[in-house]
Enzyme design. Structure first.
Site, short mmCIF file in Angstrom:
data_model
loop_
_atom_site.label_atom_id
_atom_site.label_comp_id
_atom_site.label_asym_id
_atom_site.label_seq_id
_atom_site.Cartn_x
_atom_site.Cartn_y
_atom_site.Cartn_z
N GLY A 13 0.93 -1.21 -0.02
CA GLY A 13 -0.05 0.17 0.04
C GLY A 13 0.75 1.43 0.20
CG ASP A 66 -6.77 -6.01 -4.40
OD1 ASP A 66 -6.62 -5.76 -3.52
OD2 ASP A 66 -7.84 -6.34 -5.34
CB SER A 146 -6.47 3.34 13.17
OG SER A 146 -7.20 4.28 13.53
CE1 TYR A 159 -9.08 2.21 8.99
CE2 TYR A 159 -9.57 3.02 11.26
CZ TYR A 159 -8.66 2.89 10.05
OH TYR A 159 -7.68 3.66 10.11
CE LYS A 163 -6.00 0.20 9.49
NZ LYS A 163 -4.75 0.08 8.89
#
Length: 261
Positions: A13, A66, A146, A159, A163
């Site tokens: 990424g 990907d 995060s 999310y 995470k």
């Protein structure tokens, strides 16, 4: 300073946002750098910038991958090993931040978050650590997570779940492979000014061109976090300069967990 002199660094990424920042910082610190991402045009557009910062004899490459596709993620590691003979350092920086509440999240949305924010990084880490163990050489991994993994906002339910899973996987991998001299750490980042965050604010929150200024005015230090600041800390954790530190999850934010006024 040459913190990564001669190291082979893979940034999953790594074609934009925090990942691109990490790749640029690694190039400045003497590494060979490989970035991965889905969009070839974005990855190839980054290469000239990376090559401007490389030390003599070092190289920068783009590998299309990907992260949501396990085979593609694992193949990206194999491509680096084929090109350079090894992977010394891995930074998992890919992320998906589309919105969803507990009551509003569909199974499809949940699976998308798990694929990008947990499953992909997990199996990329698996492939990189397998190479390190096979060679009997030390290595380092930094997973970009995060601060929302502590609980997060109501509209980030899938999310947060993914995470938080990556935080647990970080600690588990660090414990499992400390005797192999493979160090695995994570960085819980807070609100940061990136291209992706700009798109997210506009798409999901109706933000206008002044959203950064409005957001900054409500933050303790009067500004959003910056990609280059995060990148410098990631590079430190990837480097030998961070010593024996492993299994650490660092909160990189201006808000203090548990701090109350």
């Amino acid at each position: 300073m040459g913190l990564l002199d001669g190291k082979v660094v893979l940034v999953s990424g790594g074609t934009q946002g925090v990942g691109a920042g990490v790749a640029l910082a690694a190039a400045r610190e003497g590494a060979d750098v490989v970035v991965t991402g889905r969009r070839r045009e974005v990855g190839e557009a980054l290469l000239p910038r990376l090559r401007e910062h490389l030390a003599p004899g070092r190289s920068a490459e783009y590998v299309r991958a990907d992260v949501a596709d396990v085979a593609s993620a694992q193949a990206s590691v194999a491509a680096v090993v084929e090109r350079f003979g090894r992977v010394d350092c891995l930074c998992n920086a890919a992320g998906l931040t589309s919105r969803g509440t507990l009551l509003g999240t569909t199974p499809e949305l949940f699976d998308e978050h798990v694929a990008v924010n947990l499953r992909g990084p997990f199996f990329t880490m698996q492939a990189a650590v397998a190479d390190m163990v096979r060679r009997g050489e030390p290595g380092t991994v930094v997973n970009v997570t995060s601060t929302s993994a502590h609980g997060g906002q109501p509209y980030l339910a899938p999310y947060v779940a993914a995470k938080a899973g990556l935080v647990g996987a970080t600690r588990n991998a660090a414990h499992a492979h400390r005797a192999d001299r493979v160090r695995v750490n994570a960085l819980n980042i807070g609100w940061t000014d990136t291209e992706g965050e700009d798109a997210t604010q506009r798409a999901f929150h109706g933000a206008g061109d002044d959203w950064r200024e409005r957001a900054a005015s409500a933050l303790p230090m009067g500004r959003l976090g910056r990609v280059d600041e995060i990148a410098d800390l990631v590079v430190l954790l990837l480097s030998d300069r961070s010593g024996v530190v492993t299994g650490s999850v660092v909160d990189w934010d201006q808000n203090v967990l548990g701090g109350l006024d």
